[in-house]
Design a protein around this motif. Structure first.
Motif, short mmCIF file in Angstrom:
data_model
loop_
_atom_site.label_atom_id
_atom_site.label_comp_id
_atom_site.label_asym_id
_atom_site.label_seq_id
_atom_site.Cartn_x
_atom_site.Cartn_y
_atom_site.Cartn_z
N GLY A 60 0.82 -1.21 0.00
CA GLY A 60 0.00 0.00 0.00
C GLY A 60 0.85 1.25 0.00
N VAL A 64 0.76 4.05 -3.11
CA VAL A 64 0.40 5.45 -2.87
C VAL A 64 1.58 6.37 -3.16
CG1 VAL A 64 -0.29 7.13 -1.11
CG2 VAL A 64 -1.39 4.89 -1.19
N PHE A 142 -4.53 6.49 3.25
CA PHE A 142 -5.60 6.93 2.37
C PHE A 142 -6.30 8.22 2.83
CE2 PHE A 142 -4.82 2.60 1.08
CZ PHE A 142 -4.74 2.75 -0.29
N PHE A 145 -3.78 10.60 1.35
CA PHE A 145 -3.97 10.64 -0.10
C PHE A 145 -5.17 11.50 -0.47
CE2 PHE A 145 -5.46 8.88 -4.16
CZ PHE A 145 -4.30 8.98 -4.92
N CYS A 159 -11.27 6.42 -0.94
CA CYS A 159 -10.17 6.26 0.03
C CYS A 159 -10.68 5.73 1.35
CB CYS A 159 -9.46 7.60 0.23
SG CYS A 159 -8.42 8.11 -1.15
N ILE A 162 -11.57 1.98 0.95
CA ILE A 162 -10.38 1.13 0.89
C ILE A 162 -9.83 0.89 2.29
CG2 ILE A 162 -7.97 1.02 0.14
CD1 ILE A 162 -8.83 2.50 -2.40
N ALA A 163 -9.68 1.97 3.06
CA ALA A 163 -9.15 1.86 4.42
C ALA A 163 -10.07 1.01 5.29
CB ALA A 163 -8.96 3.24 5.03
#
Length: 210
Positions: A60, A64, A142, A145, A159, A162-163
């Motif tokens: 990850g 990123v 994230f 990001f 984001c 995903i987390a």
């Protein structure tokens, strides 16, 4: 700092809802929650979570970093900073709390036979459950990001999802309890905010000298 919240309303709104919605689960029996989740296993979910959990690892961080390096090169250097911060905070938390991993907990309770473990997954059995390092890493990565691309609702939602899936994977794989994931998410977002703030301050000082 207020500007960060103003520029990312979708992320912080969803995160606030997650925190509020998770409060009742903190008072539930953590072992029962995992058993209930474990009862809903499927072959496709086994495959998905077994691999998706790696988003909270070095894979990850690398992904990123490369994306930011292409689109926002200065921001990319916040990823190593996050890596160090997450590792340090996770180590301090696990050392301080010494909470047993789910496998150890169920083993001590004589309930191990109720679990359906996924073949090929190494089960952690020590006193390193609280907080979840994978979840912390995912939310730190994230959230940071999302902050780098403000005012993009679709990106903020993506984001956060995903987390959250990384956090869910840690419970699905019987590696962490919900309370571990909950605190990991809070610490992760906190570190994402801190890294973004520090990087922004450094950038402003550099621009002021130019």
């Amino acid at each position: 700092m207020p500007k960060l919240f103003k520029d990312n309303p979708w992320f912080f709104t969803i995160f606030a809802l997650f925190l509020l919605g998770g409060i009742p689960l903190l008072f539930a029996n953590q072992g029962t929650l995992l058993i209930q989740l474990n009862d809903h296993r499927s072959s496709w979910a086994d495959f998905f979570f077994r691999w998706f959990t790696k988003v909270g690892e070095g894979y990850g961080y690398l992904a990123v970093f490369l994306i930011l390096f292409v689109y926002k090169r200065r921001a990319a250097w916040g990823i190593p900073l996050l890596g160090v911060a997450v590792s340090l905070v996770a180590w301090l938390g696990k050392t301080l709390f010494h909470h047993p991993r789910p496998y150890r907990y169920f083993e001590q309770q004589g309930l191990l036979a109720q679990l359906h473990l996924i073949p090929g997954i190494e089960m952690h059995k020590g006193l390193t459950s609280f907080p979840s390092g994978h979840t912390m890493a995912a939310f730190a990565l994230f959230s940071f990001f999302a902050f780098c691309f403000p005012r993009k609702p679709w990106l903020s939602i993506t984001c956060f999802c995903i987390a959250s899936l990384v956090g869910l994977s840690r419970m699905y794989l019987v590696q962490h309890f919900f309370e571990d994931v909950y605190l990991g998410a809070i610490l992760g977002v906190g570190l994402g905010i801190l890294a973004y703030y520090v990087l922004n301050q450094i950038e402003q000082k550099i621009l002021a000298r130019v």
